[in-house]
Design a protein around this motif. Structure first.
Motif, PDB file in Angstrom:
ATOM      1  N   VAL A  24       0.844  -1.203   0.000  1.00  0.00           N
ATOM      2  CA  VAL A  24       0.000   0.000   0.000  1.00  0.00           C
ATOM      3  C   VAL A  24       0.876   1.249   0.000  1.00  0.00           C
ATOM      4  CG1 VAL A  24      -1.677   1.386   1.291  1.00  0.00           C
ATOM      5  CG2 VAL A  24      -1.906  -1.105   1.222  1.00  0.00           C
ATOM      6  N   ILE A  25       0.637   2.152  -0.958  1.00  0.00           N
ATOM      7  CA  ILE A  25       1.216   3.496  -0.944  1.00  0.00           C
ATOM      8  C   ILE A  25       0.076   4.456  -1.263  1.00  0.00           C
ATOM      9  CG2 ILE A  25       2.890   5.084  -1.943  1.00  0.00           C
ATOM     10  CD1 ILE A  25       4.539   2.692  -2.843  1.00  0.00           C
ATOM     11  N   GLU A  26      -0.228   5.322  -0.335  1.00  0.00           N
ATOM     12  CA  GLU A  26      -1.275   6.314  -0.546  1.00  0.00           C
ATOM     13  C   GLU A  26      -0.721   7.710  -0.261  1.00  0.00           C
ATOM     14  OE1 GLU A  26      -5.129   3.574   0.828  1.00  0.00           O
ATOM     15  OE2 GLU A  26      -4.561   5.369   1.985  1.00  0.00           O
ATOM     16  N   LEU A  27      -1.082   8.657  -1.088  1.00  0.00           N
ATOM     17  CA  LEU A  27      -0.723  10.058  -0.886  1.00  0.00           C
ATOM     18  C   LEU A  27      -2.004  10.827  -0.599  1.00  0.00           C
ATOM     19  CD1 LEU A  27       1.761  10.551  -3.869  1.00  0.00           C
ATOM     20  CD2 LEU A  27       2.236   9.693  -1.566  1.00  0.00           C
ATOM     21  N   ARG A  28      -2.089  11.343   0.617  1.00  0.00           N
ATOM     22  CA  ARG A  28      -3.299  12.054   1.051  1.00  0.00           C
ATOM     23  C   ARG A  28      -4.552  11.205   0.806  1.00  0.00           C
ATOM     24  NH1 ARG A  28      -2.009  16.312   4.445  1.00  0.00           N
ATOM     25  NH2 ARG A  28      -0.423  17.660   3.503  1.00  0.00           N
ATOM     26  N   GLY A  29      -4.426   9.912   1.074  1.00  0.00           N
ATOM     27  CA  GLY A  29      -5.559   9.009   0.946  1.00  0.00           C
ATOM     28  C   GLY A  29      -5.814   8.486  -0.450  1.00  0.00           C
ATOM     29  N   SER A  40      -0.446  15.079 -12.916  1.00  0.00           N
ATOM     30  CA  SER A  40       0.839  15.686 -13.237  1.00  0.00           C
ATOM     31  C   SER A  40       1.694  15.834 -11.985  1.00  0.00           C
ATOM     32  CB  SER A  40       0.628  17.075 -13.861  1.00  0.00           C
ATOM     33  OG  SER A  40       0.161  17.986 -12.874  1.00  0.00           O
ATOM     34  N   PHE A  41       2.984  16.068 -12.188  1.00  0.00           N
ATOM     35  CA  PHE A  41       3.891  16.293 -11.064  1.00  0.00           C
ATOM     36  C   PHE A  41       3.449  17.510 -10.263  1.00  0.00           C
ATOM     37  CE2 PHE A  41       8.234  17.788  -9.575  1.00  0.00           C
ATOM     38  CZ  PHE A  41       8.303  16.866  -8.533  1.00  0.00           C
ATOM     39  N   VAL A  42       3.045  18.577 -10.966  1.00  0.00           N
ATOM     40  CA  VAL A  42       2.570  19.784 -10.287  1.00  0.00           C
ATOM     41  C   VAL A  42       1.306  19.469  -9.483  1.00  0.00           C
ATOM     42  CG1 VAL A  42       1.635  22.096 -10.643  1.00  0.00           C
ATOM     43  CG2 VAL A  42       3.605  21.333 -11.959  1.00  0.00           C
ATOM     44  N   GLY A  43       0.439  18.644 -10.046  1.00  0.00           N
ATOM     45  CA  GLY A  43      -0.764  18.249  -9.323  1.00  0.00           C
ATOM     46  C   GLY A  43      -0.456  17.486  -8.050  1.00  0.00           C
ATOM     47  N   VAL A  44       0.580  16.662  -8.086  1.00  0.00           N
ATOM     48  CA  VAL A  44       0.983  15.911  -6.892  1.00  0.00           C
ATOM     49  C   VAL A  44       1.606  16.847  -5.859  1.00  0.00           C
ATOM     50  CG1 VAL A  44       2.547  14.128  -6.021  1.00  0.00           C
ATOM     51  CG2 VAL A  44       1.193  13.714  -8.080  1.00  0.00           C
ATOM     52  N   ILE A  45       2.391  17.834  -6.316  1.00  0.00           N
ATOM     53  CA  ILE A  45       2.941  18.820  -5.383  1.00  0.00           C
ATOM     54  C   ILE A  45       1.798  19.488  -4.619  1.00  0.00           C
ATOM     55  CG2 ILE A  45       4.136  21.039  -5.206  1.00  0.00           C
ATOM     56  CD1 ILE A  45       5.844  20.150  -7.606  1.00  0.00           C
ATOM     57  N   TRP A  46       0.790  19.944  -5.357  1.00  0.00           N
ATOM     58  CA  TRP A  46      -0.362  20.586  -4.724  1.00  0.00           C
ATOM     59  C   TRP A  46      -1.050  19.617  -3.768  1.00  0.00           C
ATOM     60  CZ3 TRP A  46      -2.633  25.563  -5.758  1.00  0.00           C
ATOM     61  CH2 TRP A  46      -3.861  25.776  -5.099  1.00  0.00           C
ATOM     62  N   LEU A  47      -1.290  18.408  -4.219  1.00  0.00           N
ATOM     63  CA  LEU A  47      -1.973  17.404  -3.399  1.00  0.00           C
ATOM     64  C   LEU A  47      -1.248  17.188  -2.077  1.00  0.00           C
ATOM     65  CD1 LEU A  47      -4.080  15.092  -3.025  1.00  0.00           C
ATOM     66  CD2 LEU A  47      -2.461  13.603  -4.236  1.00  0.00           C
ATOM     67  N   ALA A  52      -5.616  18.090  -1.056  1.00  0.00           N
ATOM     68  CA  ALA A  52      -6.630  17.758  -2.056  1.00  0.00           C
ATOM     69  C   ALA A  52      -6.103  18.189  -3.416  1.00  0.00           C
ATOM     70  CB  ALA A  52      -7.953  18.463  -1.749  1.00  0.00           C
ATOM     71  N   PRO A  53      -6.626  17.631  -4.509  1.00  0.00           N
ATOM     72  CA  PRO A  53      -6.130  18.003  -5.836  1.00  0.00           C
ATOM     73  C   PRO A  53      -6.469  19.457  -6.169  1.00  0.00           C
ATOM     74  CG  PRO A  53      -7.400  15.964  -5.922  1.00  0.00           C
ATOM     75  CD  PRO A  53      -7.647  16.576  -4.578  1.00  0.00           C
ATOM     76  N   PRO A  54      -5.655  20.086  -7.021  1.00  0.00           N
ATOM     77  CA  PRO A  54      -5.966  21.450  -7.464  1.00  0.00           C
ATOM     78  C   PRO A  54      -7.049  21.438  -8.534  1.00  0.00           C
ATOM     79  CG  PRO A  54      -4.012  20.686  -8.590  1.00  0.00           C
ATOM     80  CD  PRO A  54      -4.403  19.586  -7.634  1.00  0.00           C
ATOM     81  N   THR A  55      -7.704  22.566  -8.709  1.00  0.00           N
ATOM     82  CA  THR A  55      -8.565  22.728  -9.869  1.00  0.00           C
ATOM     83  C   THR A  55      -7.660  22.947 -11.084  1.00  0.00           C
ATOM     84  OG1 THR A  55      -8.675  25.139  -9.686  1.00  0.00           O
ATOM     85  CG2 THR A  55     -10.292  23.863  -8.423  1.00  0.00           C
ATOM     86  N   PRO A  56      -8.183  22.784 -12.292  1.00  0.00           N
ATOM     87  CA  PRO A  56      -7.345  23.047 -13.471  1.00  0.00           C
ATOM     88  C   PRO A  56      -6.748  24.449 -13.473  1.00  0.00           C
ATOM     89  CG  PRO A  56      -9.311  21.853 -14.125  1.00  0.00           C
ATOM     90  CD  PRO A  56      -9.487  22.205 -12.675  1.00  0.00           C
ATOM     91  N   GLY A  57      -7.507  25.449 -13.044  1.00  0.00           N
ATOM     92  CA  GLY A  57      -6.992  26.812 -13.007  1.00  0.00           C
ATOM     93  C   GLY A  57      -5.885  26.988 -11.985  1.00  0.00           C
ATOM     94  N   GLN A  58      -6.034  26.379 -10.831  1.00  0.00           N
ATOM     95  CA  GLN A  58      -4.992  26.442  -9.801  1.00  0.00           C
ATOM     96  C   GLN A  58      -3.722  25.746 -10.274  1.00  0.00           C
ATOM     97  OE1 GLN A  58      -7.289  24.549  -6.722  1.00  0.00           O
ATOM     98  NE2 GLN A  58      -7.752  26.496  -5.697  1.00  0.00           N
ATOM     99  N   GLN A  59      -3.877  24.603 -10.902  1.00  0.00           N
ATOM    100  CA  GLN A  59      -2.715  23.861 -11.385  1.00  0.00           C
ATOM    101  C   GLN A  59      -1.981  24.642 -12.465  1.00  0.00           C
ATOM    102  OE1 GLN A  59      -2.936  19.556 -11.885  1.00  0.00           O
ATOM    103  NE2 GLN A  59      -2.113  19.757 -13.946  1.00  0.00           N
TER     104      GLN A  59
END
Length: 266
Positions: A24-29, A40-47, A52-59
């Motif tokens: 098991v490997i979970e990132l923020r659940g 994306s890598f940027v999405g994982v940074i935000w997460l 929680a995941p970013p919105t497309p605009g935030q990402q």
């Protein structure tokens, strides 16, 4: 005092960032297998930072800020030191660490400092002071204890080439309701203040631009420096790898044919 238990030890390292157990490997659940190839890598940074995941605009905004800071050539101390370090035989990881370790208050800290300054402008404006008056008061206060105003002006560029694309993205994001625009308004007010009475303006630079982005996205100021470190690490890696392929050993800051000026007794 009772003897520590296994649970005490487990609680010592309690974290909400990740769960790692056999199979098991979970990132923020979120299971890693669901993120691979879909996030994306940027999405994982935000997460990881926000939970929680970013919105497309935030990402899109976060990615633009990270891309803007990746490199500024070997005259940047973090890059130069990494290039010299890799020729000393310490390996790519040591070279990257050497470069990153130079990202302090002077080289690498302006984004964090600018965020604090812009937040101060925003607080004054929210309290009823006009935005331009708030900027004038904050600029005057900062100039009492700093020589260079963080996030404005540039020693190489009359206008930072990263200015327009980042400002355009932030303005688009404000218009679309992705972000509020408070940091943008504060930065524009400071820029207007610095241009007053001058023949040449003092435009916002990449540190100020990323401060605006990170502030608009809700990151606290210390994370502005952390995100800058992530971004600049890409350039540090590329330069260290290039230098490693050139075959030099013990590369110094100047060519051996040039001797430093001696200022001691004759």
């Amino acid at each position: 005092m009772s003897e520590p238990s296994v649970q005490d030890v487990a609680d010592w390292w309690a974290t909400a960032v990740s769960r790692v157990e056999p199979d098991v490997i979970e990132l923020r659940g979120r299971p890693i297998q669901e993120l691979i190839g879909t996030t994306s890598f940027v999405g994982v940074i935000w997460l990881l930072l926000r939970g929680a995941p970013p919105t497309p605009g935030q990402q899109r905004l976060l990615e633009a800020a990270l891309v803007s800071s990746v490199d500024h050539g070997p005259h940047a101390p973090s890059i130069a030191i990494a290039r010299m370090a890799v020729t000393c035989g310490i390996g790519i990881n040591g070279a990257i660490a050497s470069g990153v370790n130079t990202l302090g208050d002077v080289h690498g800290g302006a984004g964090e400092q600018c965020m604090e300054m812009l937040a101060e402008v925003g607080r004054r404006a929210a309290g009823g002071t006009g935005i331009d008056d708030a900027a004038a008061a904050v600029v005057a206060g900062w100039r009492d204890h700093v020589r260079y105003l963080p996030g404005f002006g540039h020693r190489f560029h009359s206008v930072d080439p990263r200015r327009e694309p980042l400002l355009s993205l932030v303005r688009e994001s404000v218009a679309a309701g992705v972000v509020d625009g408070a940091y943008l308004r504060a930065a524009e007010a400071v820029e207007r203040n610095l241009a007053t009475g001058r023949s040449r303006p003092v435009p916002i630079n990449v540190d100020g631009l990323t401060a605006v982005v990170y502030g608009e996205l809700g990151f606290p100021p210390p994370l502005a420096r952390g995100l800058f470190v992530l971004s600049r690490s890409v350039g540090i890696l590329a330069h260290a790898w290039e230098e490693a392929g050139q075959g030099r050993r013990n590369k110094g800051p100047i060519p051996p044919s040039i001797l430093p000026t001696y200022g001691g007794p004759s």
